[in-house]
Every structure is written in structure tokens, then in C-alpha cells.
Design an enzyme around this catalytic site. Sequence first.
Site, PDB file in Angstrom:
ATOM      1  N   PHE A 222     -23.124 -50.178 -26.183  1.00  0.00           N
ATOM      2  CA  PHE A 222     -24.130 -49.314 -26.799  1.00  0.00           C
ATOM      3  C   PHE A 222     -23.533 -47.920 -26.917  1.00  0.00           C
ATOM      4  O   PHE A 222     -23.138 -47.333 -25.906  1.00  0.00           O
ATOM      5  CB  PHE A 222     -25.372 -49.311 -25.901  1.00  0.00           C
ATOM      6  CG  PHE A 222     -26.532 -48.470 -26.366  1.00  0.00           C
ATOM      7  CD1 PHE A 222     -27.453 -48.981 -27.266  1.00  0.00           C
ATOM      8  CD2 PHE A 222     -26.735 -47.190 -25.862  1.00  0.00           C
ATOM      9  CE1 PHE A 222     -28.555 -48.231 -27.663  1.00  0.00           C
ATOM     10  CE2 PHE A 222     -27.833 -46.429 -26.245  1.00  0.00           C
ATOM     11  CZ  PHE A 222     -28.742 -46.954 -27.157  1.00  0.00           C
TER      12      PHE A 222
ATOM     13  N   LEU B 270     -24.373 -44.320 -28.047  1.00  0.00           N
ATOM     14  CA  LEU B 270     -25.228 -43.211 -28.459  1.00  0.00           C
ATOM     15  C   LEU B 270     -24.705 -41.862 -27.963  1.00  0.00           C
ATOM     16  O   LEU B 270     -24.601 -40.901 -28.716  1.00  0.00           O
ATOM     17  CB  LEU B 270     -26.657 -43.434 -27.948  1.00  0.00           C
ATOM     18  CG  LEU B 270     -27.672 -42.310 -28.201  1.00  0.00           C
ATOM     19  CD1 LEU B 270     -27.853 -42.067 -29.697  1.00  0.00           C
ATOM     20  CD2 LEU B 270     -29.012 -42.638 -27.540  1.00  0.00           C
TER      21      LEU B 270
ATOM     22  N   GLU C 220     -22.770 -38.564 -26.752  1.00  0.00           N
ATOM     23  CA  GLU C 220     -21.632 -37.778 -27.223  1.00  0.00           C
ATOM     24  C   GLU C 220     -21.419 -36.592 -26.286  1.00  0.00           C
ATOM     25  O   GLU C 220     -22.302 -36.260 -25.489  1.00  0.00           O
ATOM     26  CB  GLU C 220     -21.872 -37.273 -28.648  1.00  0.00           C
ATOM     27  CG  GLU C 220     -21.999 -38.384 -29.665  1.00  0.00           C
ATOM     28  CD  GLU C 220     -22.162 -37.877 -31.098  1.00  0.00           C
ATOM     29  OE1 GLU C 220     -22.320 -38.720 -31.990  1.00  0.00           O
ATOM     30  OE2 GLU C 220     -22.119 -36.644 -31.313  1.00  0.00           O
TER      31      GLU C 220
ATOM     32  N   ASN D  64     -21.738 -33.526 -26.729  1.00  0.00           N
ATOM     33  CA  ASN D  64     -22.795 -32.521 -26.869  1.00  0.00           C
ATOM     34  C   ASN D  64     -24.153 -33.128 -27.204  1.00  0.00           C
ATOM     35  O   ASN D  64     -25.063 -32.432 -27.656  1.00  0.00           O
ATOM     36  CB  ASN D  64     -22.414 -31.504 -27.952  1.00  0.00           C
ATOM     37  CG  ASN D  64     -21.204 -30.674 -27.556  1.00  0.00           C
ATOM     38  OD1 ASN D  64     -21.174 -30.081 -26.479  1.00  0.00           O
ATOM     39  ND2 ASN D  64     -20.184 -30.660 -28.407  1.00  0.00           N
TER      40      ASN D  64
ATOM     41  N   GLY E 242     -26.353 -35.797 -25.110  1.00  0.00           N
ATOM     42  CA  GLY E 242     -26.707 -36.766 -24.089  1.00  0.00           C
ATOM     43  C   GLY E 242     -28.195 -37.038 -24.171  1.00  0.00           C
ATOM     44  O   GLY E 242     -28.655 -37.878 -24.942  1.00  0.00           O
TER      45      GLY E 242
ATOM     46  N   ILE F  70     -19.161 -44.440 -22.541  1.00  0.00           N
ATOM     47  CA  ILE F  70     -19.622 -45.720 -23.098  1.00  0.00           C
ATOM     48  C   ILE F  70     -19.211 -46.873 -22.192  1.00  0.00           C
ATOM     49  O   ILE F  70     -18.024 -47.180 -22.036  1.00  0.00           O
ATOM     50  CB  ILE F  70     -19.071 -45.927 -24.523  1.00  0.00           C
ATOM     51  CG1 ILE F  70     -19.435 -44.743 -25.416  1.00  0.00           C
ATOM     52  CG2 ILE F  70     -19.600 -47.246 -25.091  1.00  0.00           C
ATOM     53  CD1 ILE F  70     -20.920 -44.440 -25.512  1.00  0.00           C
TER      54      ILE F  70
ATOM     55  N   ARG G 220     -34.560 -50.201 -19.732  1.00  0.00           N
ATOM     56  CA  ARG G 220     -34.692 -49.366 -18.533  1.00  0.00           C
ATOM     57  C   ARG G 220     -35.201 -50.141 -17.323  1.00  0.00           C
ATOM     58  O   ARG G 220     -34.757 -49.884 -16.193  1.00  0.00           O
ATOM     59  CB  ARG G 220     -35.580 -48.148 -18.837  1.00  0.00           C
ATOM     60  CG  ARG G 220     -34.818 -47.059 -19.574  1.00  0.00           C
ATOM     61  CD  ARG G 220     -35.676 -45.934 -20.088  1.00  0.00           C
ATOM     62  NE  ARG G 220     -34.853 -44.879 -20.677  1.00  0.00           N
ATOM     63  CZ  ARG G 220     -35.281 -43.983 -21.556  1.00  0.00           C
ATOM     64  NH1 ARG G 220     -36.554 -44.015 -21.968  1.00  0.00           N
ATOM     65  NH2 ARG G 220     -34.462 -43.065 -22.030  1.00  0.00           N
TER      66      ARG G 220
ATOM     67  N   GLN H 162     -37.418 -46.250  18.183  1.00  0.00           N
ATOM     68  CA  GLN H 162     -38.473 -45.983  17.207  1.00  0.00           C
ATOM     69  C   GLN H 162     -37.955 -45.196  16.003  1.00  0.00           C
ATOM     70  O   GLN H 162     -38.383 -45.442  14.867  1.00  0.00           O
ATOM     71  CB  GLN H 162     -39.610 -45.204  17.883  1.00  0.00           C
ATOM     72  CG  GLN H 162     -40.853 -45.078  17.012  1.00  0.00           C
ATOM     73  CD  GLN H 162     -41.957 -44.327  17.721  1.00  0.00           C
ATOM     74  OE1 GLN H 162     -41.849 -43.124  17.944  1.00  0.00           O
ATOM     75  NE2 GLN H 162     -43.015 -45.044  18.099  1.00  0.00           N
TER      76      GLN H 162
ATOM     77  N   GLU I 155     -28.892 -44.397 -19.050  1.00  0.00           N
ATOM     78  CA  GLU I 155     -30.077 -44.833 -19.821  1.00  0.00           C
ATOM     79  C   GLU I 155     -31.209 -43.811 -19.729  1.00  0.00           C
ATOM     80  O   GLU I 155     -32.390 -44.165 -19.668  1.00  0.00           O
ATOM     81  CB  GLU I 155     -30.526 -46.230 -19.400  1.00  0.00           C
ATOM     82  CG  GLU I 155     -29.489 -47.283 -19.778  1.00  0.00           C
ATOM     83  CD  GLU I 155     -30.054 -48.661 -19.955  1.00  0.00           C
ATOM     84  OE1 GLU I 155     -31.241 -48.798 -20.290  1.00  0.00           O
ATOM     85  OE2 GLU I 155     -29.280 -49.621 -19.782  1.00  0.00           O
TER      86      GLU I 155
END
Length: 385
Positions: free
Chosen positions: A122, A124, A126, A128, A130, A156, A242, A278, A369
Site C-alpha cells: 500500500f 500512500l 510520502e 511530506n 503522512g 512502505i 485498522r 501484591q 495506518e
Amino acid sequence: MSYRLSEDLEMLRRTVAKMAEARVAPRAAEIDEQDAYPWDLKELFAEQGLLGAGVPEAYGGTGVGLPAVCLIVEEIARVSASASLIVAAQELGLMPILVGGSEEQKQKYLPVLASGEQICAFGLTEPNAGSDAGSVKTRAVRQGDVYILNGQKCFITNGGIADVYTIFASTDPSKGLKGLSAFIVEKDYPGFSAGKKEKKMGIRGSQTTELILENCPVPAENLLGKEGDGFKIAMMTLDRTRPVIGAQAVGIAQGALDYAVNYARERVQFGKPIASFQGIQFMLADMVTRIEAARQLVYKAAFLIEEAVQNGTSPAEISRFSSMAKLFASDVAMQVTVDAVQVLGGYGYMREYPLERMMRDAKITQIYEGTNQIQRLVIARTLLD
């Protein structure tokens, strides 16, 4: 609404858990140490039909659906987050084709991806762009029967080893998000290459690289949907994947808890096992409670999305639960792994023990993601709008 696993899903969970313990766990430390993609495990998962769990039978998958994908990823992540990403990344890479592709595109690409014959990725993010997808600089210009793509992607997963990439590029920069389009790009297209391999804190068995497109011609028939559909396809994809990252986070946390519990039973201090103190008991109680709450939320989201495919559930509700599952489970994974290291004390900090690896692996679930800050924005917007 609560979720209840069917007998088939319970059987799947047990089968994958047994396989993970026998075949993946013995390789986990080595995968992390070598910082190399575990091709043998990819082949194992492909043979078992695990890479096609989210793909309908009509396109060569097993069609068992998103809850099953989450179960598979969770059980593998208990012993190796890197190995679980083989399944999770395949689901992410093929999802744009599944939700936005034409019948011809689905028939061409999904069978080879579902079988594991080919790997996908996937594309998407870059340098600059995100969280701000509207700032994507990769450009796609139509020239006759092809689009010419130019740009650079970063971070990626499966970069350089994937056969098929879903790449997002702007066909009309003046429109911002509405000018974003999605394309299927094959690894052998001229002008397409992988850049540097990243050296990461965790999930070191997953290859992460830059992607470079230099006058790369992509057939016009490889456009997903129509021009301007890219952002919609990306969001539809992430809404459906997600929860898979949430399941990965739950698996990491459960693996850390299991190890910490066993250690606490065996480690003797002041003449008794530290599990009898404990302070340790309270830590373990908080850990298991958070994990179970995260698991319930992850599977509620997964079943809700599965229902939506059939019944047309509100997209806002899908986005909200998808983001809540990823947000909460990843925060739990980070907290639980840190606490598990603390239970082991100095030993937890040593690479001889698996908890420091689990802690390093857990961190990325809060980032990829969509960062958890972005998840909170999505949740708030769906709630307020």
C-alpha cells in the site's frame, strides 16, 4: 453488541495458535536479529490459505472475512509481530482493489494475491504527506492510454519485495484531497523502483523502503475507480484494516502478558515467587483487564464492518469503531509490554528475553495506518458530526 466466535472461527484460532507456537515462535528472535523478511513463513501462511482470508471465494480467497483475518494476525503476533505483518500487510495492499476495483481488476489481481503467489503493498505515505494525505506530491498525468507517474513514497511495508502496489497520486493538485487518485502499479513497470531499506526499531522482519516513480507509465485501465476517488478508496481501506492492526496489538500484548505471568511464577525473591507479591499481582491484573477490553473492542469493530458489507451500516459508525479499536488496542500494547518488561526487571531489558522485542514491536502499532492522534480526530469528528 458483543461478539461471539462461531465454532469455525474458534477452530481457526486454535489451528493458527498451534502453528504459530510450532513454526513461528522458534524463528521470532532470529527474524528480529537478522532484520530479514521471513520468506519461509510467507510460504507457510500461503500454503495454509491465511493470505486470502479476507478475499471472497469468487476471487480466489477463503472468504472467511475480517474477524478471521484479525484472529489470524492476533495469534501470530503473540509470538512474532513481524510474522503477523505478512498477513496484515497483504490485507492492506489488496484492500483498495477489493473496495475500489472493477470486476476485471479484481479477477486479474485478487486470485494471485489471495493465494500468496504474489505479494502486495500500500503506497500512500510520502516524506511530506503522512497524516496529511492532501499534501501528496506524487503526480499522475494522463497521456493517451497511460498515466505517467512521478514521485516518491516512504515507509512502505513490503517495499522492494511486493509484486503489486496500490499507489496514490494526484491527478489534479488544485483539488487537494479531491484530486487524489489510486492506481495499481506492477513492480516491473519502467521507471518504478524501490529506494533505501529502512533500519527500524521494531518489526525488523518486515521490509520497509522508499518507492521511486520516474516517468512510470501505468495503463489507464489500472486506475481504481475514477479520477478523484483516491482519498475515498484510501479511507475505505483503512476503515477495514485498522482493526487488523488492533488485533496485532492485542496479540503482542497477550504474548507479553503470557511471558510475564510464567516468569512471575518461577522467579523467586525473598524466599517466594514474585507472583505472590501484591504489587506484581496488581500489575498483572491491570494488564489482563486492558488486553481483554482491547480484544472485545477489536472484534466488535471487525464484526461491525463485516455486517456493514451486508446491511449498509453507517460509514461514520464504521470509521469510529475502526479507529477506536486501533487506538485503544495499540495504547494497551505499549503499556502492557512496558509493564511486562518491568515485571522481569533487569532481565526484561536484555535481548536474551523476548519482552524488549515485544516492546519495540508494540510502538509501531501506535503509528502506522494513522497515528493515534489522527485516530482521536476521526473518532471525535464522527461523534460530533
